[in-house]
Structures are given as C-alpha cells and as structure tokens.
Design a protein around this motif. Structure first.
Motif, PDB file in Angstrom:
ATOM      1  N   LEU A 241       0.662  -1.320  -0.074  1.00  0.00           N
ATOM      2  CA  LEU A 241       0.058  -0.108   0.155  1.00  0.00           C
ATOM      3  C   LEU A 241       0.891   1.372   0.009  1.00  0.00           C
ATOM      4  N   LEU A 242       1.851   1.359   0.662  1.00  0.00           N
ATOM      5  CA  LEU A 242       3.114   2.149   0.449  1.00  0.00           C
ATOM      6  C   LEU A 242       3.362   2.864  -0.801  1.00  0.00           C
ATOM      7  N   THR A 243       3.706   4.047  -1.163  1.00  0.00           N
ATOM      8  CA  THR A 243       4.385   4.478  -2.357  1.00  0.00           C
ATOM      9  C   THR A 243       5.701   4.349  -2.549  1.00  0.00           C
ATOM     10  N   PRO A 244       6.238   3.360  -3.530  1.00  0.00           N
ATOM     11  CA  PRO A 244       7.510   3.159  -3.589  1.00  0.00           C
ATOM     12  C   PRO A 244       8.417   4.288  -4.047  1.00  0.00           C
ATOM     13  N   ALA A 245       9.556   4.189  -3.727  1.00  0.00           N
ATOM     14  CA  ALA A 245      10.549   5.199  -4.035  1.00  0.00           C
ATOM     15  C   ALA A 245      11.606   5.011  -4.991  1.00  0.00           C
ATOM     16  N   THR A 246      11.500   3.331  -5.483  1.00  0.00           N
ATOM     17  CA  THR A 246      12.683   2.920  -6.436  1.00  0.00           C
ATOM     18  C   THR A 246      12.149   3.148  -7.790  1.00  0.00           C
ATOM     19  N   TYR A 247      13.023   3.087  -8.722  1.00  0.00           N
ATOM     20  CA  TYR A 247      12.420   3.177 -10.096  1.00  0.00           C
ATOM     21  C   TYR A 247      11.538   2.252 -10.699  1.00  0.00           C
ATOM     22  N   SER A 248      12.006   1.080 -10.410  1.00  0.00           N
ATOM     23  CA  SER A 248      11.124  -0.497 -10.726  1.00  0.00           C
ATOM     24  C   SER A 248       9.556  -0.108 -10.179  1.00  0.00           C
ATOM     25  N   GLY A 249       9.655   0.311  -9.027  1.00  0.00           N
ATOM     26  CA  GLY A 249       8.415   0.450  -8.219  1.00  0.00           C
ATOM     27  C   GLY A 249       7.661   1.602  -8.750  1.00  0.00           C
ATOM     28  N   LEU A 250       8.128   2.626  -9.017  1.00  0.00           N
ATOM     29  CA  LEU A 250       7.351   3.767  -9.719  1.00  0.00           C
ATOM     30  C   LEU A 250       6.707   3.300 -10.976  1.00  0.00           C
ATOM     31  N   LEU A 251       7.716   2.497 -11.777  1.00  0.00           N
ATOM     32  CA  LEU A 251       7.181   2.129 -13.366  1.00  0.00           C
ATOM     33  C   LEU A 251       5.983   1.234 -13.055  1.00  0.00           C
ATOM     34  N   SER A 252       5.740   0.682 -11.759  1.00  0.00           N
ATOM     35  CA  SER A 252       4.749  -0.639 -11.573  1.00  0.00           C
ATOM     36  C   SER A 252       3.492   0.367 -11.388  1.00  0.00           C
ATOM     37  N   GLY A 608       0.636 -14.507  -3.338  1.00  0.00           N
ATOM     38  CA  GLY A 608      -0.541 -13.365  -3.291  1.00  0.00           C
ATOM     39  C   GLY A 608       0.184 -12.136  -4.067  1.00  0.00           C
ATOM     40  N   GLY A 609       1.343 -12.420  -4.457  1.00  0.00           N
ATOM     41  CA  GLY A 609       2.207 -11.329  -5.092  1.00  0.00           C
ATOM     42  C   GLY A 609       3.010 -10.384  -4.606  1.00  0.00           C
ATOM     43  N   VAL A 610       4.417 -10.557  -5.139  1.00  0.00           N
ATOM     44  CA  VAL A 610       5.514  -9.767  -4.707  1.00  0.00           C
ATOM     45  C   VAL A 610       5.589  -8.189  -5.359  1.00  0.00           C
ATOM     46  N   ASN A 611       6.233  -7.288  -4.788  1.00  0.00           N
ATOM     47  CA  ASN A 611       6.063  -6.054  -5.596  1.00  0.00           C
ATOM     48  C   ASN A 611       7.520  -5.623  -5.578  1.00  0.00           C
ATOM     49  N   TYR A 612       7.822  -4.764  -6.484  1.00  0.00           N
ATOM     50  CA  TYR A 612       9.205  -4.260  -6.935  1.00  0.00           C
ATOM     51  C   TYR A 612       9.927  -3.647  -5.604  1.00  0.00           C
ATOM     52  N   ALA A 613       9.186  -3.120  -4.718  1.00  0.00           N
ATOM     53  CA  ALA A 613       9.983  -2.590  -3.665  1.00  0.00           C
ATOM     54  C   ALA A 613      10.577  -3.362  -2.799  1.00  0.00           C
ATOM     55  N   GLU A 614       9.763  -4.545  -2.464  1.00  0.00           N
ATOM     56  CA  GLU A 614      10.132  -5.725  -1.908  1.00  0.00           C
ATOM     57  C   GLU A 614      11.393  -6.368  -2.555  1.00  0.00           C
ATOM     58  N   ILE A 615      11.122  -6.556  -3.843  1.00  0.00           N
ATOM     59  CA  ILE A 615      12.516  -7.127  -4.351  1.00  0.00           C
ATOM     60  C   ILE A 615      13.921  -6.410  -4.360  1.00  0.00           C
ATOM     61  N   ALA A 616      13.839  -4.802  -4.369  1.00  0.00           N
ATOM     62  CA  ALA A 616      14.836  -3.802  -4.316  1.00  0.00           C
ATOM     63  C   ALA A 616      15.458  -4.111  -2.879  1.00  0.00           C
ATOM     64  N   ALA A 617      14.232  -4.097  -1.820  1.00  0.00           N
ATOM     65  CA  ALA A 617      14.834  -4.236  -0.404  1.00  0.00           C
ATOM     66  C   ALA A 617      15.712  -5.671  -0.122  1.00  0.00           C
ATOM     67  N   CYS A 618      15.129  -6.791  -0.687  1.00  0.00           N
ATOM     68  CA  CYS A 618      16.064  -7.913  -0.594  1.00  0.00           C
ATOM     69  C   CYS A 618      17.248  -7.907  -1.456  1.00  0.00           C
ATOM     70  N   ASP A 619      17.387  -7.250  -2.477  1.00  0.00           N
ATOM     71  CA  ASP A 619      18.634  -7.015  -3.130  1.00  0.00           C
ATOM     72  C   ASP A 619      19.574  -6.392  -2.405  1.00  0.00           C
TER      73      ASP A 619
END
Length: 647
Positions: A241-252, A608-619
């Motif tokens: 629900l939070l607004t992502p700050a990463t490039y890939s997150g904002l693309l989505s 239930g679906g992963v988002n790009y912000a979580e992917i960036a955080a794990c990276d």
C-alpha cells in the motif's frame, strides 16, 4: 545436474514445454488455438509460434465472445482458471454446435485450463449438456524467470481467489510449483512459513512427499539453497500500500506490466485512468506504444537503475547520454568502421532506444507524481509511526473529496485503517464519498476489502469512539501493527536520516518490508533459537523441512495424525509452530546445525504477489550480507493490483 543455479531455474520453462507437448498430443493433429489475451505473454516464455506449429497448431485466435467459426475442426481453448471465462468458452462451443450439430460427435473441443480445473468445472459441463463433448485439460506451468533471481508463476488471478474470495482450491498449484522446484534445485534443509496459506502449502508439500515419492528422485538436501521462506501477502500489506521510491516500483505504479513486459503508454497512465471523468477528455489518435522488457540480461541499463532511488535515476541516464554523445565514429577508418557496423552498431542502437524509453518513463513519473509525492511521503510516514492521526485523516478525506481516484483513494483508506485505524464515523464518511463519486454499484468493494484483510471495519459506534479518544489522549498508544513492527525493527526512528544502506530506502526511509526482515534474520543468525527470538513478534511463524526429524519424539505420520485427529484441532503435518519448537530447544539452541546458514542463500516465495519495492529491499540485504536471495511469487503485483482484484 552440475549446472549453475541460474541455468537450472531458467530450464524450468523446458518442463512447462514438455507438459504442454503431452497435452497438445491428445488434441488431434491439425487444430486451432483460441487463447485468452492474458495468457499470451506467459505462453511466449514457454514456447514460440514455430514450436506450436510443429505440434499441430495451425491458426491462433484471441478469445472473444463474438468470435465466429475458425479454420479447423479441432479447437483448443487456452484459458485461466476463471469460472466466468470458462462459461464464456462453453457458450462459444454451444453456439458452434447449434450451427453444426455433427461437431458434437467428433470430440474436437478441448479446453486447457491454467493452472488446473476443479471438480465444479465438470458439473458446469454436465449442466450445459456438453459432458463427453468437451475434454478438459489441466496445465500447471512452472515458475518463469522474469529477471535475475526473480521468478513468477504469472497467475495474477490467484490473489483474488485466495484472499478476496477465500477460495483455496488453487493453493495446491502453488505447492506443486515448489515441489517441481525442489526436483530441479534440491530441497533446503529448513523451510519457514509466515501465514496460514503458507503453512498449508508446507502441509501439502509433505503430502506430496509421502504420496509421490519415487526412487529416481534426488532426496539429498539442496547444495545451493540454504532455506525456503513462504509468506502470505496479507502478512505485510503495508509494503504493497505504501508508495515506492525505487525506479522499478514507480514504473509499476504508472504503467501496465505483463510477464515482465511494460507497456509505455505515456498519454494514459494508470494514474490517469482511475480519475473521475468530467467529460474533458482529449481525442487522441491511437498509436502503438513502446514495450520495455524489464529484464537485466536484455536491458543492461535497466539492470543498473531498477533498484535505485528515483532521485538518482535521471543523473545516471544523463551520464549515459553524455557517453553516447562523446563517442566519435567520424574519426574511424574504413576497416574500423566496418568492424564497428558488424559488432557494435546494433548494440548501440538498442542501447539508445532503451535510453530513450527510460528517459520518457522518468519524465512521465515526474509529471504524474511530482506534485503529490512529497505529501504522500510525509503522510504515509506519520501513519506508519502513529503520529498526527487527525491530520492524516484530513489528508485522506480531502483526497476523497477533491482528487478522488477509483483505486488510489481506497489505497490510502486501507493504509490508514491498517496502521492507525478508522472510527465508525470516519469509515462511513469515506465510504459515502466514494459511493457518491463512483456509484452505489461499488458497495460490494468494501466487503471484499474487509474479507481480504486490507480494510478493518469498525465494530460499533461506541467502541470505535472510545478507541479513537484513547489514541488521541495517549500519544504513545500503539496499534498491533506498530507493536509488531517495532519489535521487528521495521520502523526507523529517523526516516529522514536513513541512508541507502538500509532496506527502508525503498519507502523513503519509513519502512522495512517484512520480506527483507525475514531474509536478513535468517542469513545473519547463528542459531535457530536466535531466529525464533528475533522473529518472536510473528504469531504465524512455522518451521518445516528435514530439521523436524530432529524433533522426532512424538512426531507422527499423516495417517496417524488423521486417525488421532480431534474436532477443531489443528493438523500440523508439514510444519511446526515456532513457539512450540522453541520450548523443546532449551538444551540445544542450534539443533540440526543448520545455522549459520550454509549455503548462504535463501529462496523466498510470496503467496499473493510480490512487489518491486520488496525485490529492491531484498537485493540490498543480499549485498550487505554477501549472500544470494532468490524471489518467487504467483505474480509481480503493485498495491493497485490488489485493489483491482477487490473491485
């Protein structure tokens, strides 16, 4: 298979291809393929048109209720596991038979359902008088490699079925995808689950282990994955629900992404589509949008900027543009020019096109989000830390009044509800404004949001009023979310001073996704007891895998469990409750010697679906711990996608 893990994961598409081949062999020689549009991109990752031609597919059509007769008698329908779409196909078949009754005796109708069909599909077939005329096939394709260390089942409809409708009939397909994964990479020694669905998947895996065990399968522990983590999407809705700050997150957030392919529609972004239509829409000439492939192996530039904070992306793109500008090909000789054309020209042209696309995407993000991004950032941070409740509600209330959006406004309402709560009057006020804007036909949406756990409905006016007064009078009062998040260290005390070395940067320093917390804890802990201590705030944490053999006293087989099962008791077969196990570990806190984790790699699967912000955080956790983190899910979904599933 003595191959790198990345090659093993990529090879899973060959397993899917072999499954599809065996199904098509049962559908006649020359046939037409009628495919649902949502499945086109995933199918392209499994096989090409040439491969389909080799296996009897003559013509390919998009599924449409208005589709007329096709070229060949044999017809293969390719659809997702949706009752609505299934009935639409049966209507199409019935209309064809009504025009030519002889087709009913030819056995020429086949429906391939992804990932599988359930018994109710046969009942529907019988009620339509098509039983024996139409043949049903299940096609459970394997995980697809979308990017480096990112895999997906590409079944976006699973979230709605599992969480909104509470229909768990397709949960076994998730378990089967993991079961197949184990056969390719081996089974990790220890498995963790967070959430009821994840625990059920571990139970199903253990049933598969007892039911389908074969001598030729490799039962040794994985040499490349130290642990598997399963987590339900509803265990960390805040990250969606939070607004992502990463490039890939904002693309989505702004563009439609299907199976790793982004539709660069800059004229009508997702943000613009959900706005109230006041009739001032410009008539634009339809044009074909550019398509960006979000895969680092294909687009190196995307690989360099995908996890960066958006504030850094334009400077990186600017430096790349300057390098291209400084490349002087006029000074090259004839032979050098010839070599340049044959070796580099195509790569440079592709790089230029990718650069143009990324710059265009950045400009669109800035134009669509620049005005509201800072306000969203501060409001969301206050919500997370339970500060300024009245101001936060006013912000949401004004959004519903002056800038209402069919999905984003609900998203803010859900975030406020999950973090600080809504009183009875506040809840009804927002619901009324939403229904006034979009119509009372959307009343069911709020029930769906409550069912999915995205929204907490106040129980009564008196109770909600007393809680609201309590939270206003006690500044240090915390909701259940804040208590758990503080124990798990998900809320940095000073978000503005958080640097890029913290996974919280993906949400402007305000929040660390639970997936990153789980990975970091498991990768850095020295013992299983330490893992349990650090994750004690998680009430649904369970453990499975070979380590359970160390707790063999009192362990039973599935048949013994079923025979001794009492009414209303929990059936724990594939996993054990972490709190219960921790009591048995007092004498040996590192039972099984699994920790420190070897190999130092984890595979995390979000149901239930992963988002790009979580992917960036794990990276970032991967880099800081010197480990490998592989991420998988049934789909890659933004917060908007969860709300679309509820509407």
């Amino acid at each position: 298979m003595d191959q790198p893990l990345s090659l093993k994961l990529a090879s899973m598409s060959l397993i899917s291809q072999r499954k599809l081949e065996s199904i098509l062999a049962l559908c006649g020689d020359k046939k037409d393929l009628i495919i649902d549009p949502i499945l086109i991109k995933p199918l392209e990752r499994i096989c090409g048109v040439g491969w389909l031609r080799q296996h009897g597919i003559d013509k390919i059509y998009k599924m449409d209720p208005q589709l007329g007769p096709t070229a060949n008698i044999n017809k293969v329908y390719f659809i997702p596991a949706s009752v609505q779409k299934y009935k639409c196909v049966l209507d199409h078949i019935s209309s064809l038979i009504s025009q030519n009754a002889s087709l009913a005796d030819l056995g020429c109708f086949h429906i391939i359902i992804v990932p599988k069909f359930i018994c109710s599909y046969d009942s529907i077939l019988e009620s339509r008088g098509l039983y024996g005329i139409v043949k049903l096939h299940s096609f459970s394709w394997e995980l697809m490699a979308l990017d480096e260390q990112l895999m997906s089942l590409e079944l976006p409809f699973l979230y709605k079925q599992l969480f909104v409708e509470q229909n768990h009939s397709l949960l076994s397909s998730v378990a089967m995808s993991i079961w197949s994964l184990f056969h390719v990479i081996g089974k990790p020694k220890i498995l963790f689950s967070v959430g009821k669905l994840s625990a059920s998947v571990l139970d199903i895996l253990e049933v598969y282990n007892e039911t389908y065990a074969r001598d030729f399968l490799n039962n040794n522990s994985s040499q490349e994955i130290g642990a598997l983590i399963l987590i339900d999407r509803n265990q960390d809705y805040q990250s969606s629900l939070l607004t992502p700050a990463t490039y890939s997150g904002l693309l989505s957030e702004l563009f439609n992404i299907n199976c790793g392919h982004l539709d660069l529609n800059v004229k009508e972004t997702i943000q613009k589509k959900g706005k109230m239509d006041f009739g001032f829409k410009d008539e634009d000439v339809a044009s074909k949008n550019a398509v960006m492939t979000l895969d680092s192996s294909i687009d190196n530039l995307y690989g360099e900027i995908k996890h960066r904070h958006f504030s850094e992306v334009l400077s990186v793109l600017s430096s790349k543009a300057k390098l291209l500008k400084n490349e002087d090909i006029k000074a090259l000789g004839i032979q050098e020019m010839k070599h340049y054309v044959t070796t580099k020209l195509q790569q440079v042209a592709l790089f230029k096109q990718n650069l143009v696309n990324h710059v265009l995407a950045c400009e669109t993000i800035i134009s669509d989000m620049s005005q509201k991004f800072e306000n969203l950032k501060f409001t969301e941070t206050d919500m997370l830390n339970n500060r300024n409740k009245k101001a936060n509600f006013t912000f949401v209330d004004e959004n519903f009044g002056t800038d209402i959006h069919i999905y984003n406004s609900l998203r803010l309402m859900c975030l406020l509800s999950l973090t600080q709560g809504l009183s009875y009057d506040e809840y009804n006020s927002l619901v009324s404004k939403y229904l006034m804007a979009f119509g009372y036909k959307y009343l069911y949406v709020f029930n769906n949001l409550v069912n999915a756990g995205l929204l907490v409905q106040p129980s009564s006016p008196k109770l909600s009023l007393s809680i609201s007064n309590l939270s206003d009078r006690l500044p240090k009062w915390q909701s259940g979310f804040q208590v758990a998040a503080n124990k798990l260290k998900q809320l940095p005390s000073q978000p503005d001073k958080v640097n890029k070395s913290s996974p919280s940067y993906v949400f402007n320093g305000g929040y660390v996704p639970l997936t990153a917390v789980l990975c970091n804890t498991i990768l850095t802990s020295e013992s299983l007891a330490e893992v349990f201590t650090k994750l004690s705030a998680l009430s649904d944490l369970r453990v499975g895998g070979d380590i359970l053999e160390k707790f063999s006293n009192g362990m039973e087989t599935l048949n013994q469990k079923l025979s001794d099962l009492k009414l209303q008791s929990d059936l724990e077969f594939g996993c054990k409750d972490a709190k219960g196990l921790s009591k048995l570990m007092k004498n040996d806190p590192n039972i099984g010697n699994v920790f420190p984790l070897k190999p130092k790699s984890v595979f995390i699967y979000v149901i239930g679906g992963v988002n790009y912000a979580e992917i960036a955080a794990c990276d970032l956790v991967q880099i800081s711990t010197g480990s490998k983190i592989y991420i998988a899910s049934d789909c890659v979904a933004s917060g908007r996608d969860l709300l679309v599933a509820s509407t």
